[in-house]
Design an enzyme around this catalytic site. Structure first.
Site, PDB file in Angstrom:
ATOM      1  N   ASN A 112       0.148  -0.957  -0.377  1.00 42.62           N
ATOM      2  CA  ASN A 112      -0.263   0.230  -0.048  1.00 42.62           C
ATOM      3  C   ASN A 112       0.835   1.306   0.397  1.00 42.62           C
ATOM      4  O   ASN A 112       0.555   2.182   0.034  1.00 42.62           O
ATOM      5  CB  ASN A 112      -1.275  -0.106   1.039  1.00 42.62           C
ATOM      6  CG  ASN A 112       0.133  -0.113   2.632  1.00 42.62           C
ATOM      7  OD1 ASN A 112       0.968  -0.220   2.497  1.00 42.62           O
ATOM      8  ND2 ASN A 112      -0.771   0.089   3.995  1.00 42.62           N
ATOM      9  N   ARG A 119      16.175   4.696  11.827  1.00 41.25           N
ATOM     10  CA  ARG A 119      17.134   3.022  12.595  1.00 41.25           C
ATOM     11  C   ARG A 119      18.658   3.839  12.219  1.00 41.25           C
ATOM     12  O   ARG A 119      18.792   4.822  11.646  1.00 41.25           O
ATOM     13  CB  ARG A 119      16.510   1.822  11.638  1.00 41.25           C
ATOM     14  CG  ARG A 119      15.651   1.263  12.314  1.00 41.25           C
ATOM     15  CD  ARG A 119      14.911  -0.116  11.838  1.00 41.25           C
ATOM     16  NE  ARG A 119      14.387  -0.060   9.904  1.00 41.25           N
ATOM     17  CZ  ARG A 119      14.095  -0.893   9.715  1.00 41.25           C
ATOM     18  NH1 ARG A 119      14.131  -2.623  10.610  1.00 41.25           N
ATOM     19  NH2 ARG A 119      13.577  -1.286   8.511  1.00 41.25           N
ATOM     20  N   LYS A 159      -4.236 -20.486   2.378  1.00 35.58           N
ATOM     21  CA  LYS A 159      -5.685 -21.596   2.522  1.00 35.58           C
ATOM     22  C   LYS A 159      -6.416 -22.039   1.495  1.00 35.58           C
ATOM     23  O   LYS A 159      -6.337 -23.121   1.033  1.00 35.58           O
ATOM     24  CB  LYS A 159      -6.232 -21.299   3.783  1.00 35.58           C
ATOM     25  CG  LYS A 159      -7.401 -22.390   3.879  1.00 35.58           C
ATOM     26  CD  LYS A 159      -8.554 -21.844   5.175  1.00 35.58           C
ATOM     27  CE  LYS A 159      -9.003 -22.404   5.392  1.00 35.58           C
ATOM     28  NZ  LYS A 159     -10.645 -21.949   5.370  1.00 35.58           N
ATOM     29  N   ALA A 162       6.840 -13.179   8.110  1.00 36.52           N
ATOM     30  CA  ALA A 162       8.343 -12.418   8.036  1.00 36.52           C
ATOM     31  C   ALA A 162       8.268 -11.278  10.396  1.00 36.52           C
ATOM     32  O   ALA A 162       6.538 -10.644   9.729  1.00 36.52           O
ATOM     33  CB  ALA A 162       8.276 -11.259   7.286  1.00 36.52           C
ATOM     34  N   SER A 180       4.429  -4.331   7.248  1.00 38.04           N
ATOM     35  CA  SER A 180       4.752  -3.665   8.016  1.00 38.04           C
ATOM     36  C   SER A 180       5.624  -2.906   8.571  1.00 38.04           C
ATOM     37  O   SER A 180       6.897  -3.233   7.676  1.00 38.04           O
ATOM     38  CB  SER A 180       5.270  -4.692   9.125  1.00 38.04           C
ATOM     39  OG  SER A 180       5.236  -4.178  10.290  1.00 38.04           O
ATOM     40  N   TYR A 218      -3.017 -21.527  11.739  1.00 40.36           N
ATOM     41  CA  TYR A 218      -3.685 -22.003  10.186  1.00 40.36           C
ATOM     42  C   TYR A 218      -3.306 -23.346  10.436  1.00 40.36           C
ATOM     43  O   TYR A 218      -4.015 -24.357   9.692  1.00 40.36           O
ATOM     44  CB  TYR A 218      -3.278 -20.983   9.803  1.00 40.36           C
ATOM     45  CG  TYR A 218      -4.862 -19.954   9.524  1.00 40.36           C
ATOM     46  CD1 TYR A 218      -5.345 -19.015   9.839  1.00 40.36           C
ATOM     47  CD2 TYR A 218      -5.525 -20.151   8.112  1.00 40.36           C
ATOM     48  CE1 TYR A 218      -6.308 -18.546  10.014  1.00 40.36           C
ATOM     49  CE2 TYR A 218      -6.633 -19.337   7.604  1.00 40.36           C
ATOM     50  CZ  TYR A 218      -6.855 -18.641   8.667  1.00 40.36           C
ATOM     51  OH  TYR A 218      -8.251 -17.545   8.691  1.00 40.36           O
ATOM     52  N   TYR A 264       4.102  -3.107  17.626  1.00 40.03           N
ATOM     53  CA  TYR A 264       4.548  -3.766  16.831  1.00 40.03           C
ATOM     54  C   TYR A 264       5.112  -5.364  17.511  1.00 40.03           C
ATOM     55  O   TYR A 264       4.841  -6.537  16.307  1.00 40.03           O
ATOM     56  CB  TYR A 264       6.416  -3.343  15.871  1.00 40.03           C
ATOM     57  CG  TYR A 264       6.833  -4.250  15.278  1.00 40.03           C
ATOM     58  CD1 TYR A 264       6.209  -4.024  13.656  1.00 40.03           C
ATOM     59  CD2 TYR A 264       8.142  -4.373  15.735  1.00 40.03           C
ATOM     60  CE1 TYR A 264       6.995  -4.404  12.689  1.00 40.03           C
ATOM     61  CE2 TYR A 264       9.086  -5.143  14.638  1.00 40.03           C
ATOM     62  CZ  TYR A 264       8.265  -5.354  13.346  1.00 40.03           C
ATOM     63  OH  TYR A 264       9.446  -6.050  12.148  1.00 40.03           O
ATOM     64  N   ASP A 270      -4.107  -2.440   0.002  1.00 43.91           N
ATOM     65  CA  ASP A 270      -3.780  -2.858   1.075  1.00 43.91           C
ATOM     66  C   ASP A 270      -4.175  -4.400   2.023  1.00 43.91           C
ATOM     67  O   ASP A 270      -5.065  -4.619   1.739  1.00 43.91           O
ATOM     68  CB  ASP A 270      -5.135  -1.909   2.675  1.00 43.91           C
ATOM     69  CG  ASP A 270      -4.326  -1.537   3.887  1.00 43.91           C
ATOM     70  OD1 ASP A 270      -4.502  -2.357   4.668  1.00 43.91           O
ATOM     71  OD2 ASP A 270      -4.358  -0.483   4.735  1.00 43.91           O
ATOM     72  N   VAL A 271      -3.007  -5.018   2.749  1.00 44.29           N
ATOM     73  CA  VAL A 271      -3.242  -6.224   2.837  1.00 44.29           C
ATOM     74  C   VAL A 271      -4.354  -6.402   3.734  1.00 44.29           C
ATOM     75  O   VAL A 271      -4.934  -7.425   3.898  1.00 44.29           O
ATOM     76  CB  VAL A 271      -1.742  -7.086   2.755  1.00 44.29           C
ATOM     77  CG1 VAL A 271      -1.249  -6.369   4.580  1.00 44.29           C
ATOM     78  CG2 VAL A 271      -1.971  -8.474   3.195  1.00 44.29           C
TER      79      VAL A 271
HETATM   80  N1  UDP Z   1      19.640   4.620  17.674  1.00 44.82           N
HETATM   81  C1  UDP Z   1      20.908   5.195  17.755  1.00 44.82           C
HETATM   82  N2  UDP Z   1      20.573   6.608  17.168  1.00 44.82           N
HETATM   83  C2  UDP Z   1      19.913   6.369  16.440  1.00 44.82           C
HETATM   84  C3  UDP Z   1      19.209   5.471  15.849  1.00 44.82           C
HETATM   85  C4  UDP Z   1      18.766   4.629  16.579  1.00 44.82           C
HETATM   86  O1  UDP Z   1      21.546   5.469  18.948  1.00 44.82           O
HETATM   87  O2  UDP Z   1      20.143   7.301  15.376  1.00 44.82           O
HETATM   88  C5  UDP Z   1      19.882   3.229  18.836  1.00 44.82           C
HETATM   89  C6  UDP Z   1      18.725   3.352  19.552  1.00 44.82           C
HETATM   90  O3  UDP Z   1      18.179   3.670  20.617  1.00 44.82           O
HETATM   91  C7  UDP Z   1      18.525   1.312  19.685  1.00 44.82           C
HETATM   92  C8  UDP Z   1      19.418   0.725  18.434  1.00 44.82           C
HETATM   93  O4  UDP Z   1      19.893   2.288  17.801  1.00 44.82           O
HETATM   94  O5  UDP Z   1      19.174   1.214  21.032  1.00 44.82           O
HETATM   95  C9  UDP Z   1      18.848   0.482  17.104  1.00 44.82           C
HETATM   96  O6  UDP Z   1      18.091   0.949  16.934  1.00 44.82           O
HETATM   97  P1  UDP Z   1      17.302   1.168  15.204  1.00 44.82           P
HETATM   98  O7  UDP Z   1      16.117   2.357  15.846  1.00 44.82           O
HETATM   99  O8  UDP Z   1      17.736   0.965  14.521  1.00 44.82           O
HETATM  100  O9  UDP Z   1      15.884  -0.699  15.766  1.00 44.82           O
HETATM  101  P2  UDP Z   1      16.035  -1.323  16.881  1.00 44.82           P
HETATM  102  O10 UDP Z   1      17.148  -2.962  17.395  1.00 44.82           O
HETATM  103  O11 UDP Z   1      15.782  -0.922  17.951  1.00 44.82           O
HETATM  104  O12 UDP Z   1      14.596  -2.527  16.324  1.00 44.82           O
END
Ligand code: UDP
Length: 317
Positions: A32, A186, A105, A114, A75, A159, A145, A56-57
């Site tokens: 989506n 991230r 199914k 995943a 997701s 299932y 999540y 949208d699934v």
């Molecule tokens: N983190 C960080 N600086 C950033 C972004 C993330 O230090 O700019 C840290 C965050 O607090 C976590 C780790 O990096 O401890 C990994 O975060 P991410 O958001 O990549 O995903 P997660 O593994 O937590 O799902």
């Protein structure tokens, strides 16, 4: 095989689409586009074995003709995304998984979910084997999540047990590579972009929390093998090479020649896991799988991709 990949325009879905096309299969990529990006699959448009469906699934899915496999990768997947999209995240893990399982199914297709290392929450066992039930706060910000994925695993097993659907569950640990969304918040996109701009890297907290990073080609290989196996219980796919976030920042600064160092910020989200490392004994035994790409080699392929993206957007000279 004729394969449906939900989240097919996302980071992982697009790499999986590439792999299935390369193996001679037919791929229907469904997305989506709320966090996915059509750009990730633009090179597949026009391919006679590839089709994109903007859908949208969590709504009823209709697919003409036979399907051999359904891979449910849709997701929001970064903490920033699922904090912004908490209800969509819960819906795609719950209602989306239900629709995707119902389709599998109906079509008598294999189903692969995943799932995520987040089912282990902020773990009290280290490294994490599949037998660990986890330590998740259902009402914290990450619960949307974590619990959606835990529900998705439960529904998948139901299932399998009640309807005999051939199901697979992969628990994916931190994965990086080209096509990650630049603004997904991230650690990998943030750090690489900051380093390429010669800005200080933002380490949240004291940076002592650990993660274990796998390159996307290793994940794709693990998923491909799992789909073709007959193994129904969850399998961790991740690279056990663990680093503190501070060490990770230093690796990125070294590889990019960033002189600006790191800056510590009080930005850790509630329940941010303190440690994370996959126990991959099962993947070795069941799939004869182990990661092949070192952090150095994976980053050496990922950093130039981010540089190109930033140049294309006029954000880097
Ligand atoms: N983190 C960080 N600086 C950033 C972004 C993330 O230090 O700019 C840290 C965050 O607090 C976590 C780790 O990096 O401890 C990994 O975060 P991410 O958001 O990549 O995903 P997660 O593994 O937590 O799902």
């Amino acid at each position: 095989m004729r394969v449906l990949i939900t989240g097919g325009a996302g980071f992982l879905g697009s790499h999986l689409s590439d792999r299935f096309i390369a193996e001679g299969h037919t791929v229907i990529a469904m997305d989506n586009l709320i966090t996915g990006n059509a750009q990730n699959i633009a090179h597949l448009f026009g391919h006679d074995r590839f089709r994109f469906m903007k859908h949208d699934v969590t709504d009823y899915i209709h697919i003409d003709g036979a399907l051999d496999a359904v891979l449910h990768f849709a997701s929001p997947a970064s903490p920033v995304d699922y904090l912004e999209l908490p209800i969509q995240t819960l819906k795609v893990g719950a209602l989306g998984t239900h629709k995707a399982l119902g389709l599998a199914k109906e079509k008598n297709a294999r189903f692969l979910l995943a799932s995520t290392s987040e089912v282990y929450g902020d773990p009290q066992i280290h490294p994490q084997p599949e037998s660990y039930y986890g330590h998740v706060n259902p009402i914290g910000p990450r619960g949307v999540y974590d619990e959606a994925k835990r529900f998705a695993e439960a529904l998948t097993m139901a299932y399998h047990r009640s309807h005999g659907v051939q199901t697979r569950i992969v628990r994916i640990f931190n994965t990086y590579g080209p096509r990650m969304r630049l603004l997904d918040g991230r650690v990998v996109p943030n750090f690489i972009q900051q380093a390429l701009r010669h800005e200080p890297i933002t380490v949240y907290g004291d940076g002592s929390q650990t993660r274990s990073f796998q390159y996307v080609s290793d994940l794709v290989e693990g998923v491909y093998r799992l789909l073709h196996s007959d193994y129904t219980d969850p399998v961790n796919i991740g690279n056990p090479q663990e680093r503190t976030i501070l060490q990770f920042a230093e690796v990125i600064n070294a590889l990019t020649g960033n002189p600006a160092g790191v800056i510590k910020q009080d930005m850790r989200t509630q329940d941010d896991p303190q440690v994370r490392q996959p126990d991959i004994t099962r993947a070795g035994q069941v799939l004869n799988w182990s990661p092949q790409v070192s952090l150095h080699d994976g980053l050496t392929q990922t950093i130039p991709w981010f540089r190109e993206e930033l140049i294309k957007r006029g954000e880097l000279a």
